[in-house]
Design a protein around this motif. Structure first.
Motif, PDB file in Angstrom:
ATOM      1  N   GLN A 111      -5.302  15.713  10.195  1.00  0.00           N
ATOM      2  CA  GLN A 111      -3.850  15.526  10.344  1.00  0.00           C
ATOM      3  C   GLN A 111      -3.262  14.931   9.051  1.00  0.00           C
ATOM      4  OE1 GLN A 111      -2.763  12.916  13.555  1.00  0.00           O
ATOM      5  NE2 GLN A 111      -0.981  14.145  14.088  1.00  0.00           N
ATOM      6  N   GLN A 112      -4.026  13.996   8.470  1.00  0.00           N
ATOM      7  CA  GLN A 112      -3.559  13.385   7.223  1.00  0.00           C
ATOM      8  C   GLN A 112      -3.528  14.422   6.095  1.00  0.00           C
ATOM      9  OE1 GLN A 112      -5.923  10.605   4.823  1.00  0.00           O
ATOM     10  NE2 GLN A 112      -4.250   9.132   5.061  1.00  0.00           N
ATOM     11  N   LEU A 113      -4.601  15.216   6.042  1.00  0.00           N
ATOM     12  CA  LEU A 113      -4.669  16.251   5.000  1.00  0.00           C
ATOM     13  C   LEU A 113      -3.516  17.231   5.120  1.00  0.00           C
ATOM     14  CD1 LEU A 113      -8.354  17.406   4.482  1.00  0.00           C
ATOM     15  CD2 LEU A 113      -6.771  16.408   2.816  1.00  0.00           C
ATOM     16  N   ASP A 114      -3.260  17.674   6.365  1.00  0.00           N
ATOM     17  CA  ASP A 114      -2.175  18.639   6.599  1.00  0.00           C
ATOM     18  C   ASP A 114      -0.830  18.072   6.143  1.00  0.00           C
ATOM     19  OD1 ASP A 114      -3.953  20.401   7.638  1.00  0.00           O
ATOM     20  OD2 ASP A 114      -3.455  20.014   9.748  1.00  0.00           O
ATOM     21  N   CYS A 115      -0.575  16.825   6.530  1.00  0.00           N
ATOM     22  CA  CYS A 115       0.727  16.245   6.187  1.00  0.00           C
ATOM     23  C   CYS A 115       0.838  15.968   4.695  1.00  0.00           C
ATOM     24  CB  CYS A 115       0.980  14.983   7.002  1.00  0.00           C
ATOM     25  SG  CYS A 115       1.386  15.393   8.698  1.00  0.00           S
ATOM     26  N   LYS A 116      -0.287  15.588   4.071  1.00  0.00           N
ATOM     27  CA  LYS A 116      -0.240  15.384   2.612  1.00  0.00           C
ATOM     28  C   LYS A 116       0.056  16.700   1.907  1.00  0.00           C
ATOM     29  CE  LYS A 116      -2.751  11.178   1.584  1.00  0.00           C
ATOM     30  NZ  LYS A 116      -3.971  10.561   1.054  1.00  0.00           N
ATOM     31  N   PRO A 143       0.811  -1.230   0.000  1.00  0.00           N
ATOM     32  CA  PRO A 143       0.000   0.000   0.000  1.00  0.00           C
ATOM     33  C   PRO A 143       0.850   1.288   0.000  1.00  0.00           C
ATOM     34  CG  PRO A 143      -0.773  -1.538   1.680  1.00  0.00           C
ATOM     35  CD  PRO A 143       0.466  -2.132   1.102  1.00  0.00           C
ATOM     36  N   SER A 144       1.947   1.308   0.763  1.00  0.00           N
ATOM     37  CA  SER A 144       2.745   2.550   0.747  1.00  0.00           C
ATOM     38  C   SER A 144       3.446   2.717  -0.594  1.00  0.00           C
ATOM     39  CB  SER A 144       3.719   2.635   1.917  1.00  0.00           C
ATOM     40  OG  SER A 144       4.424   1.455   2.069  1.00  0.00           O
ATOM     41  N   GLY A 145       3.732   1.599  -1.255  1.00  0.00           N
ATOM     42  CA  GLY A 145       4.325   1.674  -2.587  1.00  0.00           C
ATOM     43  C   GLY A 145       3.372   2.281  -3.596  1.00  0.00           C
ATOM     44  N   LYS A 146       2.084   1.972  -3.429  1.00  0.00           N
ATOM     45  CA  LYS A 146       1.085   2.526  -4.348  1.00  0.00           C
ATOM     46  C   LYS A 146       1.022   4.047  -4.167  1.00  0.00           C
ATOM     47  CE  LYS A 146      -3.331   2.386  -6.407  1.00  0.00           C
ATOM     48  NZ  LYS A 146      -3.212   3.816  -6.595  1.00  0.00           N
ATOM     49  N   LEU A 160       1.988   8.705   6.106  1.00  0.00           N
ATOM     50  CA  LEU A 160       0.823   9.454   5.596  1.00  0.00           C
ATOM     51  C   LEU A 160      -0.430   8.577   5.618  1.00  0.00           C
ATOM     52  CD1 LEU A 160       2.472  11.300   2.566  1.00  0.00           C
ATOM     53  CD2 LEU A 160       1.874  12.263   4.793  1.00  0.00           C
ATOM     54  N   LEU A 161      -0.254   7.292   5.297  1.00  0.00           N
ATOM     55  CA  LEU A 161      -1.416   6.386   5.274  1.00  0.00           C
ATOM     56  C   LEU A 161      -1.961   6.117   6.673  1.00  0.00           C
ATOM     57  CD1 LEU A 161      -0.318   3.755   2.584  1.00  0.00           C
ATOM     58  CD2 LEU A 161      -2.130   5.487   2.366  1.00  0.00           C
ATOM     59  N   ARG A 162      -1.064   6.138   7.674  1.00  0.00           N
ATOM     60  CA  ARG A 162      -1.511   5.852   9.052  1.00  0.00           C
ATOM     61  C   ARG A 162      -2.282   7.010   9.661  1.00  0.00           C
ATOM     62  NH1 ARG A 162       3.397   3.028   9.913  1.00  0.00           N
ATOM     63  NH2 ARG A 162       4.410   4.943  10.553  1.00  0.00           N
ATOM     64  N   LEU A 163      -2.020   8.235   9.188  1.00  0.00           N
ATOM     65  CA  LEU A 163      -2.702   9.394   9.772  1.00  0.00           C
ATOM     66  C   LEU A 163      -4.179   9.403   9.397  1.00  0.00           C
ATOM     67  CD1 LEU A 163      -0.093  12.193   9.003  1.00  0.00           C
ATOM     68  CD2 LEU A 163      -0.516  11.082  11.205  1.00  0.00           C
TER      69      LEU A 163
END
Ligand code: URA
Ligand code: SF4
Length: 251
Positions: A228-233, A120-123, A221-224
């Protein structure tokens, strides 16, 4: 208190700080934590200080090419991680790539396939690269650690010390003008820094002849979740655009 116990307590506290940095708010005594504790107890001599990059022992003959290095890694038993691996994950990409991507360690899918960043992180990584017109076939992708740590735990100091010479030899052979460090483990080892990712990301550093850019690891990024996920993305997107400008010089 015995020195070893103090060392283990230090390891636990740095592991907890690392988890906090990743956005984890609470920890239960699950398999990941017990695996970490077992590891901490086994590795008595763990030190708080990062070993300088030149102190990592290199027994690889200087004339070893990438194919030869791959064979050495396939047979490597320098640390405990060889015991549970299904495959080593050496990395892949052109020998004259203009950029080398350095992740942390193989996960489940990478261990099964023997290829880097195929889960998944590779995708997500592939999508992030494509968004700035960089394609997997053009870059060399690898990780600091070549065998999967059980339960995907963070690799220990001794495992990093054992495995890092392979990455260093890869980087010297490929000699890319750009290195992309994905996440804290790659950033800290390449930059010889203990600083948090926040303070290392988003700008170029120097490693030998290469400029090193640090960005959030896609697995992080996937774990957030949520905002928080949006901010880091968003932050990662900003960093990718800086990277694209530099990469454009070598297209
Ligand atoms: N995460 C990494 O850091 N490396 C891989 O190869 C896969 C996931
Ligand atoms: Fe060897 Fe690295 Fe695998 Fe450890 S993780 S066994 S040092 S290849």
């Amino acid at each position: 208190m015995k020195k070893e116990i103090v060392n283990i307590m230090n390891d636990i506290s740095s592991w907890l700080r690392y988890q906090k940095q990743l956005g984890v708010e609470s920890i239960s005594m699950g398999s990941e934590l017990s695996s970490f504790l077992n590891h901490a107890v086994q590795s008595k001599a763990s030190s708080q200080k990062l070993t300088s990059i030149n102190e990592y022992k290199d027994e690889i003959p200087a004339e070893t090419d990438l194919a030869g290095l791959r064979r050495i890694v396939e047979n490597c038993k320098k640390c405990e991680l060889y015991k549970k691996r299904r495959n080593t994950v050496f990395g892949e990409g052109p020998e004259n790539a203009k950029m080398v991507l350095v992740g942390e360690a193989p996960g489940k899918e990478e261990d099964i396939q023997g290829r880097p960043f195929v889960g998944p992180s590779g995708k997500l990584l592939t999508d992030m690269l494509n968004a700035i017109n960089i394609f997997r076939k053009d870059v060399f992708i690898t990780s600091v650690i070549k065998c999967r740590p059980p339960c995907n735990r963070t690799p220990g100091h001794e495992e990093i010390a054992a495995c890092f010479p392979f990455l260093r030899h890869q980087l010297r052979l490929i000699n890319p003008p750009i290195i992309l460090a994905l996440g804290l483990v790659a950033a800290q080892i390449l930059l010889n820094e203990k600083a948090p990712l926040k303070s290392l990301r988003g700008r170029f550093h120097q490693w030998d002849n290469a400029r090193v850019m640090v960005i959030y690891h896609p697995a992080y990024l996937l774990r957030l979740k949520g905002s928080q996920q949006l901010d880091c993305k968003r932050v990662a997107w900003h960093d990718l655009q800086i990277l694209e400008k530099e990469y454009d010089k070598y297209r």
